[in-house]
Design a protein around this motif. Structure first.
Motif, mmCIF file in Angstrom:
data_model
loop_
_atom_site.group_PDB
_atom_site.id
_atom_site.type_symbol
_atom_site.label_atom_id
_atom_site.label_comp_id
_atom_site.label_asym_id
_atom_site.label_seq_id
_atom_site.Cartn_x
_atom_site.Cartn_y
_atom_site.Cartn_z
ATOM 1 N N VAL A 144 6.746 62.524 48.955
ATOM 2 C CA VAL A 144 7.865 62.758 48.168
ATOM 3 C C VAL A 144 8.522 61.894 47.348
ATOM 4 O O VAL A 144 9.060 62.217 46.378
ATOM 5 C CB VAL A 144 8.987 63.181 49.625
ATOM 6 C CG1 VAL A 144 10.458 63.489 48.881
ATOM 7 C CG2 VAL A 144 8.445 64.375 50.315
ATOM 8 N N VAL A 182 10.280 72.892 48.246
ATOM 9 C CA VAL A 182 9.052 72.146 48.330
ATOM 10 C C VAL A 182 7.863 73.516 47.886
ATOM 11 O O VAL A 182 8.281 74.473 48.287
ATOM 12 C CB VAL A 182 8.611 71.447 49.206
ATOM 13 C CG1 VAL A 182 9.747 70.141 49.736
ATOM 14 C CG2 VAL A 182 8.847 72.237 50.751
ATOM 15 N N VAL A 208 2.945 68.906 52.303
ATOM 16 C CA VAL A 208 3.697 68.892 50.979
ATOM 17 C C VAL A 208 2.933 68.665 49.728
ATOM 18 O O VAL A 208 2.304 67.573 49.526
ATOM 19 C CB VAL A 208 5.128 68.320 50.736
ATOM 20 C CG1 VAL A 208 5.423 68.443 49.618
ATOM 21 C CG2 VAL A 208 6.193 69.040 52.139
ATOM 22 N N LEU A 246 4.051 73.963 49.549
ATOM 23 C CA LEU A 246 3.122 73.315 50.470
ATOM 24 C C LEU A 246 1.557 73.586 50.150
ATOM 25 O O LEU A 246 1.364 74.367 49.171
ATOM 26 C CB LEU A 246 3.429 74.297 51.747
ATOM 27 C CG LEU A 246 4.759 73.961 52.451
ATOM 28 C CD1 LEU A 246 4.839 74.752 53.922
ATOM 29 C CD2 LEU A 246 5.242 72.726 52.378
ATOM 30 N N GLU A 256 5.985 78.361 49.207
ATOM 31 C CA GLU A 256 7.197 77.646 48.403
ATOM 32 C C GLU A 256 8.423 77.803 49.486
ATOM 33 O O GLU A 256 8.863 79.099 49.830
ATOM 34 C CB GLU A 256 7.272 78.272 47.092
ATOM 35 C CG GLU A 256 6.433 77.970 46.299
ATOM 36 C CD GLU A 256 6.608 78.309 44.627
ATOM 37 O OE1 GLU A 256 7.793 78.986 44.480
ATOM 38 O OE2 GLU A 256 5.672 78.052 43.861
ATOM 39 N N ILE A 281 10.857 66.332 55.505
ATOM 40 C CA ILE A 281 9.272 66.192 55.145
ATOM 41 C C ILE A 281 9.014 65.096 56.087
ATOM 42 O O ILE A 281 9.598 63.918 55.950
ATOM 43 C CB ILE A 281 8.833 66.222 53.763
ATOM 44 C CG1 ILE A 281 9.418 66.975 53.001
ATOM 45 C CG2 ILE A 281 7.525 65.766 53.739
ATOM 46 C CD1 ILE A 281 9.225 68.450 53.307
#
Length: 400
Positions: free
Chosen positions: A162, A139, A126, A141, A146, A7
């Motif tokens: 994150v 993750v 994310v 989005l 997914e 990410i």
């Protein structure tokens, strides 16, 4: 084959994604922004960062994008020159180099796109982490997709989503300043690219020519003495704090100084950079002070160390427990350097604050500069070596 989801497509995330993909690892890189063009991106590469780029095979990239080396560093207090240090500082070393970070990232992305194991998802943020049996498993989005992952790497900067979603704490260091960032046209009179560090009364700023040729100014805002910076005539404010030759230029460019950007300084470290299935790197794990442009340089070194640990493991189809077991090893290798670099940055800030807050010291240093300038210069140089070269040995060990 294991799948890694990264990410953040800044220097950490993008170079790590390229290094992994070129070594046969499946990587999905997710970036919320639609463009690499931002108002501010750090662009100074110290010798430690240039070494990392060379080991990544990206030296040609740097040479083919807008770039400019520093020629020297000069320090002024109360409009008197204190000392000058020419680049490179080390015998036979490399000078500090400024690059266009957007152009760098765009070109690294082109190289990553050459790998069939690489996929770039841009313009989608994310929203959340996926969990399975108390382990991060992927993750979710913002568009509802997914994406499953054997390992999620958060490289999404100092305000990392994150990090927040993983409930990893960030211990912030005390900082007493923010930065106002200006851009303005340069002049043919600036024949050398010198980083000028200027202090007059309580006003302190740095000025240099960027990789793309304009002048950039970083003005230190003291949180203990706030000012209404939006209402200030900045051309005159900058001129009044500057030596005559620079003051003239600021006044001549009065109508061309761009509105300043406020950069809120966040400095700190996560006590823990990982949970099962997830690792933080770069500013997501340890946001750096802007002092000596350590953010991008430490980011590149993070990417190399992570590559060294992850590639041999991921090429052998490890189980998830083996992946989780290597994450604390990555933190353990990187953390000592980060701690020491942040200490050195803090020492630079403390010295600047001492000068700001002590007018007698400022005037003593400025008037005695012909006698003590060499002593001050040596003290400054002694602190710079680790900031330039890094604290630990970081070498890319895994072959492509």
């Amino acid at each position: 084959m294991n799948q890694i989801v990264i990410i953040g497509a800044g220097p950490t995330g993008l170079t790590l994604a390229m290094l992994l993909a070129k070594r046969g690892i499946n990587v999905k890189l997710i970036e919320a922004s639609n463009s690499f063009r931002r108002i501010f991106r750090g662009e100074a590469l110290m010798p430690s960062g240039l070494k990392a780029i060379s080991q990544m095979g990206l030296s040609d990239v740097v040479q083919n994008i807008p770039h400019r080396c520093f020629d020297a560093w000069e320090f002024y207090i109360e409009n008197r020159p204190i000392f000058r240090v020419d680049e490179p500082m080390e015998l036979g070393g490399q000078p500090c180099m400024l690059i266009s970070q957007p152009a760098f990232l765009e070109t690294v992305l082109e190289k990553a796109n050459e790998c069939e194991q690489f996929e770039f998802i841009q313009g989608t943020a994310v929203r959340d982490l996926l969990w399975q049996d108390d382990r991060v498993s992927g993750v979710k989005l913002s568009d509802g997709r997914e994406i499953a992952a054997d390992l999620v790497i958060g490289a999404d900067g100092r305000n990392s989503i994150v990090r927040q979603q993983a409930n990893l704490a960030l211990t912030q260091a005390a900082q007493s300043f923010d930065i106002l960032w200006f851009k303005l046209p340069t002049s043919p009179d600036f024949t050398e690219n010198i980083f000028y560090s200027i202090l007059r009364d309580r006003d302190g700023f740095g000025v240099f020519q960027s990789s793309e040729g304009n002048l950039q100014v970083g003005w230190s805002l003291d949180r203990d003495h706030p000012i209404e910076w939006q209402k200030i005539d900045w051309a005159e404010k900058l001129a009044s704090a500057s030596p005559d030759w620079l003051a003239t230029h600021f006044r001549q460019q009065k109508d061309f100084i761009e509105r300043p950007l406020l950069l809120s300084i966040v400095v700190g470290r996560c006590p823990q950079w990982h949970v099962p299935g997830l690792l933080l790197l770069g500013d997501a794990a340890h946001p750096m002070s802007p002092i000596r442009a350590q953010g991008i340089n430490m980011a590149l070194r993070d990417a190399i160390v992570a590559t060294n640990h992850l590639v041999p493991l991921l090429q052998q189809q490890p189980n998830l427990a083996a992946i989780d077991a290597v994450l604390p090893q990555i933190q353990a290798e990187r953390e000592p350097e980060i701690i020491q670099i942040q200490r050195l940055q803090a020492a630079e800030v403390s010295q600047g604050e001492l000068m700001k807050n002590n007018p007698l010291l400022r005037y003593a240093v400025s008037f005695l500069a012909p006698l003590i300038g060499s002593i001050i210069k040596k003290s400054w140089l002694d602190r710079q070596l680790q900031l330039r070269q890094g604290v630990t040995c970081v070498d890319l060990k895994v072959k492509q």
